[in-house]
Design a protein around this motif. Structure first.
Motif, PDB file in Angstrom:
ATOM      1  N   UNK A  96      98.305  38.798  45.057  1.00 43.40           N
ATOM      2  CA  UNK A  96      98.847  40.159  45.747  1.00 43.40           C
ATOM      3  C   UNK A  96      97.697  41.061  46.002  1.00 43.40           C
ATOM      4  N   UNK A  97      96.754  40.847  46.827  1.00 41.81           N
ATOM      5  CA  UNK A  97      95.662  41.819  46.978  1.00 41.81           C
ATOM      6  C   UNK A  97      96.341  43.079  47.766  1.00 41.81           C
ATOM      7  N   UNK A  98      97.192  42.907  48.378  1.00 40.24           N
ATOM      8  CA  UNK A  98      97.928  44.222  49.049  1.00 40.24           C
ATOM      9  C   UNK A  98      98.369  45.022  47.998  1.00 40.24           C
ATOM     10  N   UNK A  99      99.274  44.702  47.202  1.00 43.51           N
ATOM     11  CA  UNK A  99      99.834  45.259  46.206  1.00 43.51           C
ATOM     12  C   UNK A  99      98.900  45.799  45.284  1.00 43.51           C
ATOM     13  N   UNK A 100      97.924  45.191  44.985  1.00 45.69           N
ATOM     14  CA  UNK A 100      96.838  45.961  43.906  1.00 45.69           C
ATOM     15  C   UNK A 100      96.121  47.003  44.888  1.00 45.69           C
ATOM     16  N   UNK A 101      96.244  47.145  46.041  1.00 44.94           N
ATOM     17  CA  UNK A 101      95.719  48.417  46.503  1.00 44.94           C
ATOM     18  C   UNK A 101      96.566  49.626  46.175  1.00 44.94           C
TER      19      UNK A 101
END
Lengths: 189, 189
Positions: A96-101
């Motif tokens: 979940x790279x998006x959520x981590x942003x």
DNA sequence: ATATTTAACTAACACTTGTTAGTTTGATTG
DNA sequence: CAATCAAACTAACAAGTGTTAGTTAAATAT
């Protein structure tokens, strides 16, 4: 019970947009357009823009919390625990790279859930700090400034969401082992 | 020539607010209130909200660029050059933790200046990468994945703005030397 | 077949956004 | 003293904001 599928699609799309422009700069009309529907239609699935952010961030923060609780309870060495922390970050971030942003950059826009998030975050840092201190006591880790070590490692792990997408050639195991090695042993020859 | 003082006060205040809430979430009325004036009065000193962001980010990016150009041209060892890069980040960040938040989180809201910023950023990373590669060739640095080393170190340095304000007990020299030591030699005993 | 549910729609709301125009005030300069 | 100028003000704008209300159409369940 509920139509989880559509709601989760919206949350995933939102996370992607939040990563690109940040929470505040993404409008409900942007999100709707990305979903191919009208803004008002979003409200058949979610209650507010806020709620989307909450769902993205809190679920991730809870994943980290339960992850580190497992690690701290094991009887491994401190260095092995550090390896597992690296693996935890690589694993959650890869999924979940998006959520981590959002977790990294937009947590301050949580409202009612902000105190809870800050508590999770502070607990996580405490557990991490304890593992480092334990390592120093057991003579596995150098007796240097714990805060500098903690934030140096954590900064790298928290930035993973930025460069995992660019490093698709490395799989998770390879990335974890390279990263652990550099964080633990440095780059000096 | 111009009334630099008042304009710079506005930019400094803006940088502080941008750090707390992000560029998009700060309104001109927020900024005006923080300055103790009305929103319209800001336009006696600045041309647009955009311009404020540009002034914050581009000047910092240019400081980094000229800093690394000096470092790369020296005849020091690669490890010494790395030390100087750490010192460069500590120095610039200490003087402007607010601005560094914008540089890290709000660069995507630059408009006309976005390509220029991206060029500066990419040049900086290239120079940094070259120093690492040179160190590997000269057998000063381990022959591990250059990208992992680069982004690991850079992530830590780019996050400095978050924890320098919390670590006021350490002065710049101490912080630089602790940090260099950990980044270069790791934490292993 | 009928009723319910899912998921879209249009229209509108009250409010906030960045910004412009034109004006006033107090200090500094000629 | 008169003129200039920096720096504030009020009033207003057009566009965009999150969200609500009420409706419609198709799929699913009874």
């Amino acid at each position: 019970m509920k139509q989880e599928t559509r709601k989760e699609e919206i949350i995933k799309t939102a996370a992607r947009l939040f990563k690109e422009k940040g929470y505040s700069a993404v409008t409900m009309r942007d999100l709707a357009k990305a979903m191919g529907i009208k803004a008002a239609s979003l409200y058949n699935h979610i209650n507010s823009k806020q709620e989307i952010l909450k769902e993205i961030i809190i679920s991730l923060a809870e994943e980290f919390t339960s992850g580190i609780n497992v690690i701290k309870s094991s009887d491994k060495s401190s260095i092995e625990k550090l390896n597992e922390i690296v693996a935890l970050h690589v694993s959650i971030t890869s999924k979940n790279t998006y959520g981590m942003a959002s977790l990294n950059n937009d947590w301050m826009h949580l409202e009612e859930q902000l105190p809870y998030y800050l508590e999770l975050r502070s607990n996580y840092e405490n557990e991490f700090r304890n593992i480092l201190k334990e390592g120093i006591q057991k003579n596995e880790i150098i007796n240097s400034d714990v805060e500098v070590m903690l934030f140096s490692i954590l900064s790298t792990l928290r930035s993973l969401y930025l460069w995992i997408p660019k490093k698709e050639d490395l799989n998770s195991e390879e990335l974890t082992s390279h990263l652990s090695s550099i964080l633990i042993n440095g780059i000096n020859k």
